[in-house]
Structure formats: structure tokens, C-alpha cells
Motif scaffolding. Structure first.
Motif, PDB file in Angstrom:
ATOM      1  N   ILE A  71       0.721  -1.165  -0.148  1.00 40.47           N
ATOM      2  CA  ILE A  71       0.087   0.059  -0.113  1.00 40.47           C
ATOM      3  C   ILE A  71       1.150   1.226  -0.220  1.00 40.47           C
ATOM      4  N   GLY A  72       0.958   1.761  -1.176  1.00 36.87           N
ATOM      5  CA  GLY A  72       1.683   3.034  -1.245  1.00 36.87           C
ATOM      6  C   GLY A  72       0.710   4.253  -1.511  1.00 36.87           C
ATOM      7  N   PRO A  73       1.442   5.615  -1.826  1.00 34.00           N
ATOM      8  CA  PRO A  73       0.493   6.561  -1.819  1.00 34.00           C
ATOM      9  C   PRO A  73      -0.504   6.638  -3.005  1.00 34.00           C
ATOM     10  N   TRP A  74      -0.042   5.892  -4.092  1.00 34.82           N
ATOM     11  CA  TRP A  74      -1.004   5.852  -5.365  1.00 34.82           C
ATOM     12  C   TRP A  74      -1.840   4.607  -5.186  1.00 34.82           C
ATOM     13  N   ALA A  75      -1.891   3.720  -4.114  1.00 37.90           N
ATOM     14  CA  ALA A  75      -2.673   2.847  -4.169  1.00 37.90           C
ATOM     15  C   ALA A  75      -4.216   2.977  -4.183  1.00 37.90           C
ATOM     16  N   MET A  76      -4.687   4.080  -3.614  1.00 40.95           N
ATOM     17  CA  MET A  76      -6.111   4.414  -3.456  1.00 40.95           C
ATOM     18  C   MET A  76      -6.408   4.826  -4.953  1.00 40.95           C
ATOM     19  N   ALA A  77      -5.730   5.766  -5.704  1.00 40.43           N
ATOM     20  CA  ALA A  77      -5.971   6.296  -6.757  1.00 40.43           C
ATOM     21  C   ALA A  77      -6.124   4.931  -7.820  1.00 40.43           C
ATOM     22  N   ARG A  78      -5.124   4.133  -7.956  1.00 38.98           N
ATOM     23  CA  ARG A  78      -5.397   2.886  -8.765  1.00 38.98           C
ATOM     24  C   ARG A  78      -6.726   2.161  -8.639  1.00 38.98           C
ATOM     25  N   ARG A  79      -7.051   1.818  -7.205  1.00 34.21           N
ATOM     26  CA  ARG A  79      -8.091   1.116  -7.156  1.00 34.21           C
ATOM     27  C   ARG A  79      -9.602   1.874  -7.352  1.00 34.21           C
ATOM     28  N   PHE A  80      -9.502   3.274  -7.061  1.00 32.25           N
ATOM     29  CA  PHE A  80     -10.502   4.120  -7.417  1.00 32.25           C
ATOM     30  C   PHE A  80     -10.916   4.153  -8.822  1.00 32.25           C
ATOM     31  N   ALA A  81      -9.776   4.031  -9.811  1.00 31.58           N
ATOM     32  CA  ALA A  81      -9.955   4.046 -11.110  1.00 31.58           C
ATOM     33  C   ALA A  81     -10.752   2.910 -11.720  1.00 31.58           C
ATOM     34  N   ILE A  82     -10.494   1.838 -11.059  1.00 36.46           N
ATOM     35  CA  ILE A  82     -11.229   0.787 -11.478  1.00 36.46           C
ATOM     36  C   ILE A  82     -12.680   0.872 -11.159  1.00 36.46           C
ATOM     37  N   VAL A  83     -13.041   1.346  -9.964  1.00 37.48           N
ATOM     38  CA  VAL A  83     -14.389   1.381  -9.689  1.00 37.48           C
ATOM     39  C   VAL A  83     -15.284   2.455 -10.576  1.00 37.48           C
ATOM     40  N   THR A  84     -14.350   3.710 -11.045  1.00 39.96           N
ATOM     41  CA  THR A  84     -14.822   4.569 -11.677  1.00 39.96           C
ATOM     42  C   THR A  84     -15.156   4.240 -13.259  1.00 39.96           C
ATOM     43  N   VAL A  85     -14.209   3.461 -13.677  1.00 37.58           N
ATOM     44  CA  VAL A  85     -14.419   2.996 -15.163  1.00 37.58           C
ATOM     45  C   VAL A  85     -15.690   1.894 -15.173  1.00 37.58           C
ATOM     46  N   GLY A  86     -15.777   1.015 -14.028  1.00 36.46           N
ATOM     47  CA  GLY A  86     -16.875   0.083 -14.196  1.00 36.46           C
ATOM     48  C   GLY A  86     -18.547   0.756 -14.085  1.00 36.46           C
ATOM     49  N   LEU A  87     -18.348   1.880 -13.115  1.00 38.53           N
ATOM     50  CA  LEU A  87     -19.659   2.457 -12.899  1.00 38.53           C
ATOM     51  C   LEU A  87     -19.617   3.212 -14.155  1.00 38.53           C
ATOM     52  N   ALA A  88     -18.947   3.925 -15.044  1.00 35.51           N
ATOM     53  CA  ALA A  88     -19.344   4.738 -16.003  1.00 35.51           C
ATOM     54  C   ALA A  88     -19.837   3.654 -17.267  1.00 35.51           C
ATOM     55  N   LEU A  89     -19.564   2.542 -17.182  1.00 36.80           N
ATOM     56  CA  LEU A  89     -19.986   1.495 -18.250  1.00 36.80           C
ATOM     57  C   LEU A  89     -21.434   1.265 -17.844  1.00 36.80           C
ATOM     58  N   THR A  90     -21.998   1.300 -16.588  1.00 31.82           N
ATOM     59  CA  THR A  90     -23.469   1.216 -16.441  1.00 31.82           C
ATOM     60  C   THR A  90     -24.432   2.095 -17.148  1.00 31.82           C
ATOM     61  N   MET A  91     -23.999   3.174 -17.648  1.00 30.02           N
ATOM     62  CA  MET A  91     -24.888   4.119 -18.027  1.00 30.02           C
ATOM     63  C   MET A  91     -25.092   3.878 -19.565  1.00 30.02           C
ATOM     64  N   ILE A  92     -24.355   3.027 -20.074  1.00 31.60           N
ATOM     65  CA  ILE A  92     -24.538   2.397 -21.563  1.00 31.60           C
ATOM     66  C   ILE A  92     -25.950   1.704 -21.788  1.00 31.60           C
ATOM     67  N   SER A  93     -26.080   0.644 -20.519  1.00 28.74           N
ATOM     68  CA  SER A  93     -27.542  -0.227 -21.052  1.00 28.74           C
ATOM     69  C   SER A  93     -27.895  -0.523 -19.728  1.00 28.74           C
ATOM     70  N   LEU A  94     -29.089  -0.776 -19.535  1.00 30.49           N
ATOM     71  CA  LEU A  94     -29.758  -1.386 -18.329  1.00 30.49           C
ATOM     72  C   LEU A  94     -29.990  -2.809 -18.341  1.00 30.49           C
ATOM     73  N   ASN A  95     -29.571  -3.250 -19.428  1.00 30.77           N
ATOM     74  CA  ASN A  95     -29.839  -4.878 -19.642  1.00 30.77           C
ATOM     75  C   ASN A  95     -28.983  -5.619 -18.497  1.00 30.77           C
ATOM     76  N   VAL A  96     -29.768  -6.748 -17.940  1.00 35.66           N
ATOM     77  CA  VAL A  96     -29.387  -7.301 -16.880  1.00 35.66           C
ATOM     78  C   VAL A  96     -27.694  -7.578 -16.858  1.00 35.66           C
ATOM     79  N   PHE A  97     -27.438  -8.276 -18.223  1.00 35.77           N
ATOM     80  CA  PHE A  97     -26.030  -9.011 -18.259  1.00 35.77           C
ATOM     81  C   PHE A  97     -24.906  -7.832 -18.404  1.00 35.77           C
ATOM     82  N   TRP A  98     -25.351  -6.635 -19.132  1.00 35.23           N
ATOM     83  CA  TRP A  98     -24.505  -5.446 -19.142  1.00 35.23           C
ATOM     84  C   TRP A  98     -24.253  -5.012 -17.683  1.00 35.23           C
TER      85      TRP A  98
END
Length: 405
Positions: free
Chosen positions: A267-294
Motif C-alpha cells: 500500500i503506497g501513496p498511489w494505491a487508492m487512486a489506482r483502485r478508485f480508477a477501476i471503480v470509476t470505469v466500471g460504474l461509467a459503463l453502467t450508463m450504456i445499457s440497463l440490460n441485466v447482463f451488461w
């Protein structure tokens, strides 16, 4: 971290038992929000009203968290945990059985929140006394990962009970598990063995430490995003079946997998930013479709960063405070998360009512995560570098008076 490393950690005396007890005691936390949401929406016909009740509950928890956590250093863990448990169970039971208007639901939600037992603060204060310093960061990762079992199983269970049996029965199930799980944790040997020293600093002073303040703010944004997702998923699938619970379970499966995989990652100083980037990208993708699989796929990706981000929060908080301040510090971090849950739930609920669709909730979730990523980058120098540092709490020391020569 290899599976063998986790097995070795769980073989440490008492670790497996206290993890199981606290997970059971906290299991209702994965059910209560959905149970209240479904019950209030069913009785009032409004997601906005349900979001306001959830917000009142979360605000109650947020206000009480640092206070009840600090009380454990004054009156002992068992006394505080027992009193709060009894009041909380009574409030949830009344919420289920009494015919109320919105104001009544909000009042009982507030009481239930104010009396939520501070199990998280208690167990994360106990952990450093159970393992050596090299095992503490992996233990926090394991804890953050295993708590996702709550979010995998609980939404499915409470969605099934509330939609197929009844929302009243769903809330009564929450109260029953509160009693059973709370009793197991309170009676655990470790809860009686570890005593938290009384803090000598004024109430609230610990939250002014930069790492604790950062953990509080980041937790607010991370849980705000997760709360928005929860409301959005329920609104997307309404009462048509188990899809809502299953999609939320997939979100948690991603978090579980991410947390277990990151157990030994430094756990270094950039650990939080790297992990939050994964969360942000995944949530941004949810706005493309409300299909259950997407939705399931995008939330699986977002979940990969959630437990690892929480592990960073726990580690930087523990490493930055004295042992006597640990419980209160975790109380403040929990307060940040709960205010985030209130903000996320209320915002998502209002946007759903205003727009007539669930897309607004996913937009709110993405914005919460994006701001969290930005904060992690802008304030990266304030994150402690734990790669070559003991993450245990700072020892409490007494002044030593030397005899004059």
C-alpha cells in the motif's frame, strides 16, 4: 496473497472465530437498506420517500458512530454493544409492525441508525491485538473481502423474502439476525479480553489528522457511489423477481475477488487512486445499457476495486492513530461512509422519481466515484506510504519523570 497465506492467517488463534462472529453480527447491514427501501416504497408508493427514510437511518448511524465508538473506551465494549443492540432491534421491529406515515418512518429510521452497534469499530480495534504487524494489512484485506459475503448473500435473501413473502417479514428477519449475530459477537472471548484505553484527547481531535480525514472523505464518496448503485439496481428491476439481488451480488463478487487478490499488494501513496480508477470505469459503463447482463458485467468490473479501496482506508487509519484513538477514528471513518450512503440513497431516489428511470442513479454513482478518484490524485502526498512500515497503531505512551540528579 496466496490461499496458503490466508489459511495461515486464519490459523492464528481467535482470528477465524472473531471474523465469523463479526460477519454474522454485521449481516443485517446488508439486508436493512433493501428491507427498508422495499417496505417504505411498498407502503408509500414512492422511491423518493424510501430514499429519505434510508437517509435518516444513515444520518443516525453517522452521528452516533464516533460517539458510541468512543464510549467503548469509557464503559467497555460489551456494555455499549449490548445497549445499542437492544434499542436498534426494538426500532427495526416497530418499523416493521407499526402503520406509519413518512415522518414516523423517518423517526424510527433515525433511532435505528443512532443505536446501530459499533461492531466495525470494535473489531478493527481488536485486530491489531490479535496478529503481528506483518499480518495486519493482509487481515484488513481479508476482512474487507469477506464482508462482501454479506453483500452477496444478504441482498438475495432479503429481496426474496420481501418480494415473495412480505416486506414486514423482511424487516422482522433483519431484527432476528441482529439479535443472534449481535449476541455471538458480544459474547466472543476477544471482545471481553481487549480493553480500549480512554483517549486523552478531546472528542473529534483524531479526525483532524490528514490520513483519517482522507479516509473519511474517500469513504463518503466510495459508499455514496455504492448506495446509488443499490437504489438504481432495485429501481431497474422493480419487484419483478430476484434480478436486483443477483446483480448486486455480482457487484459484491467482484469486490470479493479484488480484495482477495490484493491482500499482499503493498500500500503506497498511489494505491487508492489506482483502485478508485477501476471503480470509476466500471460504474461509467453502467450508463450504456440497463440490460441485466451488461449491468452485471460492468458492476463486476467496478466491484474489483471496492474491497481493495476499503482495505487501504482501514490500513491508513490504523497506522496513523494511537491505539486509544483507534475506535473513535474508525467511528469517524464509518460516519463518512454512512453520510455517503445517505447522500447516495437520497440523491438516487429523488432522481429516479424526477426522471422516471433508473439512469439518474447510475449517473450519480459514477460522479461519486469520479470525485473520489480526483481526491485520491490531488491529495496523494497525504496518503502514508505503508510499503516498508509497520501498519500497527501508534503505541500509547505515558510521560516518564526522571529523578533529578
Amino acid at each position: 496473497m496466496a490461499a496458503s497465506g490466508y489459511r495461515e492467517l486464519l490459523r492464528t488463534p481467535g482470528v477465524g472465530r472473531i471474523i465469523a462472529a463479526q460477519l454474522t453480527a454485521r449481516f443485517p447491514s446488508g439486508m436493512a437498506s433493501l428491507a427498508i427501501l422495499l417496505h417504505v416504497e411498498h407502503t408509500t408508493g414512492s422511491y423518493g420517500a424510501a430514499g429519505l427514510v434510508l437517509a435518516a437511518t444513515s444520518v443516525g448511524q453517522a452521528v452516533a458512530g464516533p460517539v458510541t465508538s468512543r464510549w467503548m473506551g469509557r464503559w467497555g465494549m460489551r456494555r455499549v454493544l449490548t445497549l445499542t443492540l437492544l434499542i436498534c432491534v426494538l426500532a427495526v421491529t416497530t418499523l416493521a409492525l407499526a402503520p406509519l406515515h413518512l415522518a414516523g418512518y423517518m423517526a424510527l429510521g433515525l433511532i435505528a441508525g443512532l443505536s446501530t452497534p459499533p461492531v466495525q469499530a470494535a473489531v478493527r480495534t481488536i485486530y491489531p491485538k490479535m496478529v503481528n504487524s506483518s499480518q495486519l494489512t493482509p487481515l484488513f484485506s481479508l476482512d474487507a473481502s469477506l464482508q462482501e459475503i454479506i453483500w452477496i448473500v444478504a441482498p438475495v435473501v432479503i429481496t426474496f423474502v420481501s418480494t415473495q413473502v412480505g416486506t414486514v417479514q423482511g424487516l422482522l428477519l433483519v431484527a432476528t439476525i441482529q439479535v443472534l449475530g449481535g449476541a455471538w459477537f458480544i459474547l466472543s472471548r476477544e471482545v471481553g479480553r481487549v480493553r480500549i484505553p480512554r483517549s486523552r484527547r478531546g472528542f473529534g481531535a483524531v479526525v483532524l489528522k490528514p490520513p483519517v480525514m482522507l479516509a473519511t472523505v474517500i469513504g463518503f464518496l466510495l459508499i455514496g457511489a455504492c448506495a446509488s448503485v443499490e437504489v438504481g439496481v432495485v429501481a431497474t428491476f422493480d419487484h419483478g423477481g430476484l434480478e436486483a439481488g443477483l446483480v448486486l451480488a455480482v457487484f459484491s463478487v467482484g469486490s470479493l475477488a479484488g480484495g482477495l487478490a490484493s491482500g499482499r499488494v503493498p500500500i503506497g501513496p498511489w494505491a487508492m487512486a489506482r483502485r478508485f480508477a477501476i471503480v470509476t470505469v466500471g460504474l461509467a459503463l453502467t450508463m450504456i445499457s440497463l440490460n441485466v447482463f451488461w449491468l452485471g458485467g460492468s458492476l463486476l468490473l467496478a466491484g474489483l476495486g471496492v474491497a481493495p479501496a476499503l482495505a487501504v482506508l482501514f490500513a491508513i487509519t490504523t497506522a496513523s492513530v494511537k491505539f486509544s484513538e483507534s475506535a473513535e477514528a474508525f467511528g469517524w471513518v464509518g460516519t463518512g461512509q454512512l453520510i455517503g450512503a445517505a447522500a447516495g440513497s437520497a440523491t438516487a431516489g429523488v432522481l429516479i422519481d424526477q426522471t422516471g428511470g433508473a439512469q439518474g442513479a447510475y449517473l450519480a454513482a459514477t460522479l461519486f466515484a469520479a470525485v473520489g478518484l480526483l481526491v485520491s490524485i490531488v491529495f496523494v502526498r497525504a496518503f502514508p506510504d505503508l510499503r516498508d512500515r509497520d501498519p500497527s497503531p501508534i503505541p500509547d505512551t505515558e510521560p516518564v519523570i526522571l529523578p533529578s540528579s
